[in-house]
Motif scaffolding. Structure first.
Motif, PDB file in Angstrom:
ATOM      1  N   PRO A 135      35.979  18.852   4.487  1.00 21.00           N
ATOM      2  CA  PRO A 135      34.530  18.625   4.364  1.00 21.00           C
ATOM      3  C   PRO A 135      33.769  19.849   3.879  1.00 21.00           C
ATOM      4  O   PRO A 135      32.656  19.720   3.368  1.00 21.00           O
ATOM      5  CB  PRO A 135      34.110  18.231   5.781  1.00 21.00           C
ATOM      6  N   ASP A 136      34.351  21.032   4.018  1.00 20.10           N
ATOM      7  CA  ASP A 136      33.650  22.235   3.569  1.00 20.10           C
ATOM      8  C   ASP A 136      33.483  22.249   2.056  1.00 20.10           C
ATOM      9  O   ASP A 136      32.535  22.857   1.551  1.00 20.10           O
ATOM     10  CB  ASP A 136      34.410  23.480   4.029  1.00 20.10           C
ATOM     11  N   ARG A 137      34.378  21.580   1.332  1.00 16.08           N
ATOM     12  CA  ARG A 137      34.227  21.501  -0.131  1.00 16.08           C
ATOM     13  C   ARG A 137      32.909  20.814  -0.483  1.00 16.08           C
ATOM     14  O   ARG A 137      32.197  21.245  -1.394  1.00 16.08           O
ATOM     15  CB  ARG A 137      35.396  20.743  -0.749  1.00 16.08           C
ATOM     16  N   ALA A 138      32.599  19.738   0.225  1.00 15.47           N
ATOM     17  CA  ALA A 138      31.328  19.054  -0.021  1.00 15.47           C
ATOM     18  C   ALA A 138      30.155  19.910   0.434  1.00 15.47           C
ATOM     19  O   ALA A 138      29.134  20.006  -0.255  1.00 15.47           O
ATOM     20  CB  ALA A 138      31.316  17.704   0.691  1.00 15.47           C
ATOM     21  N   TRP A 139      30.295  20.548   1.579  1.00 20.92           N
ATOM     22  CA  TRP A 139      29.206  21.355   2.126  1.00 20.92           C
ATOM     23  C   TRP A 139      28.835  22.492   1.190  1.00 20.92           C
ATOM     24  O   TRP A 139      27.642  22.784   1.010  1.00 20.92           O
ATOM     25  CB  TRP A 139      29.593  21.903   3.495  1.00 20.92           C
ATOM     26  N   GLN A 140      29.789  23.133   0.567  1.00 23.15           N
ATOM     27  CA  GLN A 140      29.491  24.243  -0.328  1.00 23.15           C
ATOM     28  C   GLN A 140      28.637  23.801  -1.514  1.00 23.15           C
ATOM     29  O   GLN A 140      27.837  24.583  -2.029  1.00 23.15           O
ATOM     30  CB  GLN A 140      30.788  24.900  -0.801  1.00 23.15           C
ATOM     31  N   ARG A 141      28.795  22.555  -1.943  1.00 20.51           N
ATOM     32  CA  ARG A 141      27.964  22.052  -3.041  1.00 20.51           C
ATOM     33  C   ARG A 141      26.596  21.604  -2.527  1.00 20.51           C
ATOM     34  O   ARG A 141      25.573  21.818  -3.192  1.00 20.51           O
ATOM     35  CB  ARG A 141      28.677  20.897  -3.748  1.00 20.51           C
ATOM     36  N   ILE A 142      26.590  20.994  -1.351  1.00 25.29           N
ATOM     37  CA  ILE A 142      25.330  20.517  -0.785  1.00 25.29           C
ATOM     38  C   ILE A 142      24.405  21.685  -0.464  1.00 25.29           C
ATOM     39  O   ILE A 142      23.213  21.657  -0.796  1.00 25.29           O
ATOM     40  CB  ILE A 142      25.604  19.674   0.480  1.00 25.29           C
ATOM     41  N   ARG A 143      24.934  22.720   0.165  1.00 26.66           N
ATOM     42  CA  ARG A 143      24.106  23.824   0.624  1.00 26.66           C
ATOM     43  C   ARG A 143      23.486  24.627  -0.522  1.00 26.66           C
ATOM     44  O   ARG A 143      22.510  25.345  -0.326  1.00 26.66           O
ATOM     45  CB  ARG A 143      24.908  24.767   1.527  1.00 26.66           C
ATOM     46  N   ARG A 144      24.050  24.488  -1.718  1.00 29.87           N
ATOM     47  CA  ARG A 144      23.540  25.228  -2.873  1.00 29.87           C
ATOM     48  C   ARG A 144      22.630  24.376  -3.767  1.00 29.87           C
ATOM     49  O   ARG A 144      22.155  24.866  -4.795  1.00 29.87           O
ATOM     50  CB  ARG A 144      24.701  25.773  -3.704  1.00 29.87           C
ATOM     51  N   SER A 145      22.416  23.126  -3.382  1.00 23.63           N
ATOM     52  CA  SER A 145      21.694  22.215  -4.272  1.00 23.63           C
ATOM     53  C   SER A 145      20.307  21.883  -3.739  1.00 23.63           C
ATOM     54  O   SER A 145      20.128  21.613  -2.552  1.00 23.63           O
ATOM     55  CB  SER A 145      22.488  20.919  -4.442  1.00 23.63           C
ATOM     56  N   ARG A 146      19.332  21.849  -4.642  1.00 28.40           N
ATOM     57  CA  ARG A 146      17.985  21.415  -4.293  1.00 28.40           C
ATOM     58  C   ARG A 146      17.811  19.908  -4.497  1.00 28.40           C
ATOM     59  O   ARG A 146      16.745  19.364  -4.246  1.00 28.40           O
ATOM     60  CB  ARG A 146      16.962  22.161  -5.147  1.00 28.40           C
ATOM     61  N   ALA A 147      18.848  19.242  -4.952  1.00 26.02           N
ATOM     62  CA  ALA A 147      18.775  17.796  -5.147  1.00 26.02           C
ATOM     63  C   ALA A 147      18.649  17.091  -3.799  1.00 26.02           C
ATOM     64  O   ALA A 147      19.106  17.608  -2.774  1.00 26.02           O
ATOM     65  CB  ALA A 147      20.014  17.300  -5.879  1.00 26.02           C
ATOM     66  N   PRO A 148      18.038  15.919  -3.754  1.00 28.49           N
ATOM     67  CA  PRO A 148      17.912  15.186  -2.487  1.00 28.49           C
ATOM     68  C   PRO A 148      19.283  14.863  -1.899  1.00 28.49           C
ATOM     69  O   PRO A 148      20.210  14.502  -2.642  1.00 28.49           O
ATOM     70  CB  PRO A 148      17.177  13.905  -2.881  1.00 28.49           C
ATOM     71  N   ILE A 149      19.407  14.965  -0.581  1.00 31.52           N
ATOM     72  CA  ILE A 149      20.676  14.655   0.062  1.00 31.52           C
ATOM     73  C   ILE A 149      21.063  13.197  -0.209  1.00 31.52           C
ATOM     74  O   ILE A 149      22.247  12.860  -0.314  1.00 31.52           O
ATOM     75  CB  ILE A 149      20.623  14.945   1.582  1.00 31.52           C
ATOM     76  N   GLY A 150      20.066  12.326  -0.353  1.00 34.96           N
ATOM     77  CA  GLY A 150      20.347  10.934  -0.673  1.00 34.96           C
ATOM     78  C   GLY A 150      21.031  10.760  -2.016  1.00 34.96           C
ATOM     79  O   GLY A 150      21.760   9.786  -2.228  1.00 34.96           O
ATOM     80  N   ALA A 151      20.784  11.673  -2.943  1.00 32.74           N
ATOM     81  CA  ALA A 151      21.462  11.641  -4.235  1.00 32.74           C
ATOM     82  C   ALA A 151      22.832  12.306  -4.147  1.00 32.74           C
ATOM     83  O   ALA A 151      23.818  11.818  -4.714  1.00 32.74           O
ATOM     84  CB  ALA A 151      20.606  12.329  -5.299  1.00 32.74           C
ATOM     85  N   LEU A 152      22.906  13.416  -3.445  1.00 28.95           N
ATOM     86  CA  LEU A 152      24.157  14.168  -3.357  1.00 28.95           C
ATOM     87  C   LEU A 152      25.275  13.348  -2.706  1.00 28.95           C
ATOM     88  O   LEU A 152      26.434  13.426  -3.127  1.00 28.95           O
ATOM     89  CB  LEU A 152      23.936  15.461  -2.575  1.00 28.95           C
ATOM     90  N   LEU A 153      24.931  12.566  -1.692  1.00 31.00           N
ATOM     91  CA  LEU A 153      25.953  11.779  -1.003  1.00 31.00           C
ATOM     92  C   LEU A 153      26.577  10.725  -1.902  1.00 31.00           C
ATOM     93  O   LEU A 153      27.683  10.242  -1.624  1.00 31.00           O
ATOM     94  CB  LEU A 153      25.362  11.104   0.236  1.00 31.00           C
ATOM     95  N   MET A 154      25.885  10.354  -2.979  1.00 29.16           N
ATOM     96  CA  MET A 154      26.397   9.334  -3.896  1.00 29.16           C
ATOM     97  C   MET A 154      27.185   9.927  -5.059  1.00 29.16           C
ATOM     98  O   MET A 154      27.785   9.182  -5.836  1.00 29.16           O
ATOM     99  CB  MET A 154      25.232   8.517  -4.439  1.00 29.16           C
ATOM    100  N   GLN A 155      27.173  11.250  -5.186  1.00 20.13           N
ATOM    101  CA  GLN A 155      27.889  11.884  -6.291  1.00 20.13           C
ATOM    102  C   GLN A 155      29.355  12.038  -5.911  1.00 20.13           C
ATOM    103  O   GLN A 155      29.692  12.795  -5.002  1.00 20.13           O
ATOM    104  CB  GLN A 155      27.249  13.229  -6.619  1.00 20.13           C
ATOM    105  N   GLN A 156      30.221  11.348  -6.627  1.00 24.41           N
ATOM    106  CA  GLN A 156      31.631  11.314  -6.253  1.00 24.41           C
ATOM    107  C   GLN A 156      32.311  12.672  -6.401  1.00 24.41           C
ATOM    108  O   GLN A 156      33.332  12.925  -5.764  1.00 24.41           O
ATOM    109  CB  GLN A 156      32.366  10.257  -7.082  1.00 24.41           C
ATOM    110  N   GLU A 157      31.736  13.558  -7.200  1.00 25.10           N
ATOM    111  CA  GLU A 157      32.292  14.901  -7.296  1.00 25.10           C
ATOM    112  C   GLU A 157      31.896  15.751  -6.087  1.00 25.10           C
ATOM    113  O   GLU A 157      32.485  16.815  -5.855  1.00 25.10           O
ATOM    114  CB  GLU A 157      31.867  15.583  -8.593  1.00 25.10           C
TER     115      GLU A 157
END
Length: 278
Positions: A135-157
Motif C-alpha cells: 500500500p505504500d506504493r499508492a501512498w507515495q503517489r497520493i501524498r504528492r498529489s494535489r488531485a482530489p482523493i476521489g479521482a486518485l482512487l480511480m486511477q489504476q496506476e
C-alpha cells in the motif's frame, strides 16, 4: 465496468474449471484466431488478476491478457454435457472436459509474453486483493498529489482494482470529502482506507456482490426495504443520489468527476478546508 473483485473471482473460476488440464482454444468471431491457435491444446496453467487485468497462463510463458472494459463478459460454464454453438461475437472460447468459457466484448484480448505481462503489472498500482501488494506504493503517489482523493482512487496506476462503487463507499465509510487533495491526507487515514478495502473487496470475491454497510445499517437492522439496483449489494451512497443517508438522513448528492459519477453525503463527508487557508 467490473471492479477488481469480479476479476479475482473470475480468475479463481477459470483456474478451478480448467487449471492443470489441456484446453481447446478458438476464436469464433475470428479476431483472436491466430493467437488462439498458438495455445490450442495446451495446458491452462492457471489464471490470476491484478486489479482489472486478467492473465491466463499457458506453457512457454505465454499469457492471454484480458481487460473486460465497459462491456466485456467472460462467462464460464462447468458440468455441461455438450458444448453449444457460439452465440454472438465470441472473441475467445476455451473448451475443457464438460466445461467451456466464452469471452465477448472485451477491450483487450491479446496473447502476450512474460515481459509484456510484467510491463502491464509494473504500470499498475497495488491491488488490495493481492497478498504481495504494497500500500505504500499508492501512498507515495497520493501524498504528492494535489488531485482530489476521489479521482486518485480511480486511477489504476495509483490503486489497482478500485472502481466507482468501492471509491464512493470507502470515502464515505471514512468520512472523507471526495474533493480533498490527496496531499492533505494523513498516512493513518490512507492506511485505514486500505485496510478497509482489503476486507470489503475480499468479501466481494466471496459473495460476488458489493456490500459496504455496517451491521447497524443493514435493512434488517434499520427496518427498511432492501436496495433494489442492478448492481446489487447494500451501499451507503453509490447510486443513491436524492435518497436519505442511512447515517444522518441528509440527501445524498452526485456530481461528475473526471467523466464518472461521484456520490457522497455532504454532512458525513464535510467539505475539506485546509488550515493554511483559514
Amino acid at each position: 465496468m467490473p471492479e477488481g473483485h469480479t476479476l479475482h473471482r473470475l480468475a479463481d473460476q477459470l483456474t478451478a474449471t480448467f487449471g492443470g488440464r489441456p484446453v481447446r482454444a478458438g476464436s469464433p468471431q475470428g479476431r483472436f484466431a491466430d493467437a488462439a491457435q498458438l495455445v490450442d491444446g495446451q495446458v491452462l496453467l492457471g489464471a490470476e488478476a491484478w486489479g482489472k487485468q486478467l492473465f491466463i497462463a499457458f506453457p512457454d510463458e505465454r499469457f492471454v491478457h484480458v481487460h473486460l472494459g465497459l462491456y466485456g463478459k467472460f462467462d464460464v460454464y462447468d458440468g455441461v454435457a455438450d458444448v453449444p454453438p457460439p452465440v454472438g461475437q465470441v472473441r475467445l472460447r476455451l473448451v475443457g472436459e464438460r466445461a467451456y468459457a466464452d469471452l465477448r466484448g472485451a477491450t483487450t484480448c491479446a496473447l502476450v509474453t512474460r515481459e509484456q505481462r510484467d510491463a502491464v503489472v509494473a504500470r499498475s498500482g497495488p491491488d488490495p486483493l493481492r497478498a504481495d501488494a504494497d500500500p505504500d506504493r499508492a501512498w507515495q503517489r497520493i501524498r504528492r498529489s494535489r488531485a482530489p482523493i476521489g479521482a486518485l482512487l480511480m486511477q489504476q496506476e495509483v490503486l489497482a482494482g478500485v472502481g466507482n462503487v468501492y471509491r464512493a463507499e470507502v470515502l464515505f465509510r471514512h468520512r472523507i470529502d471526495p474533493m480533498r487533495p490527496g496531499s492533505t491526507l494523513r498516512v493513518s487515514q490512507w492506511q485505514a482506507m486500505w485496510d478497509d478495502l482489503v476486507v470489503l473487496m475480499r468479501e466481494g470475491v466471496r459473495t460476488g456482490r458489493i456490500d459496504t454497510v455496517r451491521p447497524e445499517h443493514t435493512p434488517e437492522a434499520m427496518g427498511r426495504p432492501p436496495r433494489r439496483d442492478d448492481h446489487g449489494g447494500e451501499v451507503y451512497v453509490y447510486r443513491r443520489n436524492g435518497q436519505a443517508c442511512h447515517v444522518c438522513g441528509t440527501t445524498i448528492r452526485t456530481t461528475e468527476l473526471q467523466n464518472r459519477n461521484l456520490f457522497w453525503c455532504p454532512q458525513c463527508q464535510r467539505r475539506f478546508r485546509s488550515r493554511a487557508l483559514q
